[in-house]
Each structure stands twice: as structure tokens, then as C-alpha cells.
Design a protein around this motif. Structure first.
Motif, PDB file in Angstrom:
ATOM      1  N   LEU A  24       0.833  -1.213   0.000  1.00  0.00           N
ATOM      2  CA  LEU A  24       0.000   0.000   0.000  1.00  0.00           C
ATOM      3  C   LEU A  24       0.865   1.259   0.000  1.00  0.00           C
ATOM      4  O   LEU A  24       0.625   2.189  -0.775  1.00  0.00           O
ATOM      5  N   GLU A  25       1.876   1.293   0.864  1.00  0.00           N
ATOM      6  CA  GLU A  25       2.754   2.466   0.942  1.00  0.00           C
ATOM      7  C   GLU A  25       3.527   2.681  -0.359  1.00  0.00           C
ATOM      8  O   GLU A  25       3.699   3.817  -0.801  1.00  0.00           O
ATOM      9  N   GLU A  26       4.003   1.592  -0.972  1.00  0.00           N
ATOM     10  CA  GLU A  26       4.717   1.721  -2.247  1.00  0.00           C
ATOM     11  C   GLU A  26       3.811   2.322  -3.312  1.00  0.00           C
ATOM     12  O   GLU A  26       4.235   3.201  -4.065  1.00  0.00           O
ATOM     13  N   ASN A  27       2.593   1.841  -3.377  1.00  0.00           N
ATOM     14  CA  ASN A  27       1.649   2.388  -4.352  1.00  0.00           C
ATOM     15  C   ASN A  27       1.305   3.833  -4.041  1.00  0.00           C
ATOM     16  O   ASN A  27       1.194   4.660  -4.949  1.00  0.00           O
ATOM     17  N   PHE A  28       1.152   4.160  -2.775  1.00  0.00           N
ATOM     18  CA  PHE A  28       0.825   5.522  -2.369  1.00  0.00           C
ATOM     19  C   PHE A  28       1.936   6.485  -2.774  1.00  0.00           C
ATOM     20  O   PHE A  28       1.684   7.557  -3.304  1.00  0.00           O
ATOM     21  N   SER A  29       3.186   6.092  -2.531  1.00  0.00           N
ATOM     22  CA  SER A  29       4.296   7.000  -2.794  1.00  0.00           C
ATOM     23  C   SER A  29       4.785   6.986  -4.243  1.00  0.00           C
ATOM     24  O   SER A  29       5.239   8.012  -4.745  1.00  0.00           O
ATOM     25  N   GLU A  51     -11.714  -4.110  -2.047  1.00  0.00           N
ATOM     26  CA  GLU A  51     -11.583  -2.759  -2.609  1.00  0.00           C
ATOM     27  C   GLU A  51     -12.016  -1.716  -1.585  1.00  0.00           C
ATOM     28  O   GLU A  51     -11.428  -0.632  -1.515  1.00  0.00           O
ATOM     29  N   GLU A  52     -13.026  -2.045  -0.782  1.00  0.00           N
ATOM     30  CA  GLU A  52     -13.515  -1.099   0.226  1.00  0.00           C
ATOM     31  C   GLU A  52     -12.436  -0.809   1.272  1.00  0.00           C
ATOM     32  O   GLU A  52     -12.213   0.343   1.640  1.00  0.00           O
ATOM     33  N   ARG A  53     -11.775  -1.855   1.767  1.00  0.00           N
ATOM     34  CA  ARG A  53     -10.715  -1.655   2.770  1.00  0.00           C
ATOM     35  C   ARG A  53      -9.529  -0.909   2.167  1.00  0.00           C
ATOM     36  O   ARG A  53      -8.924  -0.067   2.825  1.00  0.00           O
ATOM     37  N   TRP A  57      -8.141   2.678   3.365  1.00  0.00           N
ATOM     38  CA  TRP A  57      -6.741   2.904   3.719  1.00  0.00           C
ATOM     39  C   TRP A  57      -6.212   4.134   2.982  1.00  0.00           C
ATOM     40  O   TRP A  57      -5.562   4.983   3.582  1.00  0.00           O
ATOM     41  N   PHE A  58      -6.499   4.248   1.689  1.00  0.00           N
ATOM     42  CA  PHE A  58      -6.032   5.399   0.914  1.00  0.00           C
ATOM     43  C   PHE A  58      -6.637   6.701   1.440  1.00  0.00           C
ATOM     44  O   PHE A  58      -5.953   7.722   1.513  1.00  0.00           O
ATOM     45  N   ARG A  59      -7.927   6.687   1.813  1.00  0.00           N
ATOM     46  CA  ARG A  59      -8.544   7.905   2.372  1.00  0.00           C
ATOM     47  C   ARG A  59      -7.835   8.325   3.657  1.00  0.00           C
ATOM     48  O   ARG A  59      -7.480   9.496   3.834  1.00  0.00           O
ATOM     49  N   LEU A  60      -7.629   7.371   4.555  1.00  0.00           N
ATOM     50  CA  LEU A  60      -6.972   7.686   5.825  1.00  0.00           C
ATOM     51  C   LEU A  60      -5.525   8.101   5.621  1.00  0.00           C
ATOM     52  O   LEU A  60      -5.026   9.028   6.269  1.00  0.00           O
ATOM     53  N   ARG A  61      -4.837   7.429   4.714  1.00  0.00           N
ATOM     54  CA  ARG A  61      -3.428   7.753   4.454  1.00  0.00           C
ATOM     55  C   ARG A  61      -3.306   9.129   3.836  1.00  0.00           C
ATOM     56  O   ARG A  61      -2.358   9.879   4.110  1.00  0.00           O
ATOM     57  N   ASN A  62      -4.258   9.526   2.999  1.00  0.00           N
ATOM     58  CA  ASN A  62      -4.253  10.860   2.418  1.00  0.00           C
ATOM     59  C   ASN A  62      -4.423  11.926   3.494  1.00  0.00           C
ATOM     60  O   ASN A  62      -3.780  12.971   3.438  1.00  0.00           O
TER      61      ASN A  62
END
Length: 80
Positions: A24-29, A51-53, A57-62
């Protein structure tokens, strides 16, 4: 700040494995902070998450990222 802490608590409560967080972090960054539906589906499959989780995660990480950059938690949010 109670609201800043709340987002961190929600991320911690997701109970993800280290390898899931790494992906997740790799994709985010490296890929996108705001994945479209197709990209989100691919990331979710790679992590073994729904997909929901993954979207959550992306919403919270943003929110975390925006706060670390000194920006309001939500795009388009105006403060005094």
C-alpha cells in the motif's frame, strides 16, 4: 489534537500485515495518492484486501499525508 489522533487510530485498527502495508505504501508514494477504480482494484488484489478496505486505507493515508504537509485534512477545505 483529538481529530489528528483519530485518523491514526483508525489506521492502526485496520490490522494489516506488514507486507500489505508495504505494498500500500509503495503504491501511495510511487504510483498515486488517489487511485482510480481500476488501479484500486489492482492494488486490492495485490494486497489481498477488499476494494472497500483498500479505498479506506487510501482515504486515511491521504489525511495523514495532507496533515504532514501542513494542508487541511480534506482537499478543497478552506481554513482561516
Amino acid at each position: 489534537m483529538a481529530s489528528a489522533r483519530k485518523g491514526e487510530d483508525e489506521m492502526a485498527n485496520m490490522h494489516l500485515a506488514e507486507d500489505q502495508i508495504r505494498v500500500l505504501e509503495e503504491n501511495f508514494s510511487k504510483v498515486t495518492k488517489h487511485p482510480d477504480k481500476a488501479t484500486l482494484t489492482l492494488i486490492a488484489a495485490e494486497c489481498g484486501l477488499s476494494e472497500e478496505r483498500t479505498a479506506r486505507w487510501f482515504r486515511l493515508r491521504n489525511v495523514q499525508w495532507r496533515r504532514s504537509e501542513g494542508l487541511p485534512p480534506e482537499p478543497g477545505f478552506v481554513t482561516d
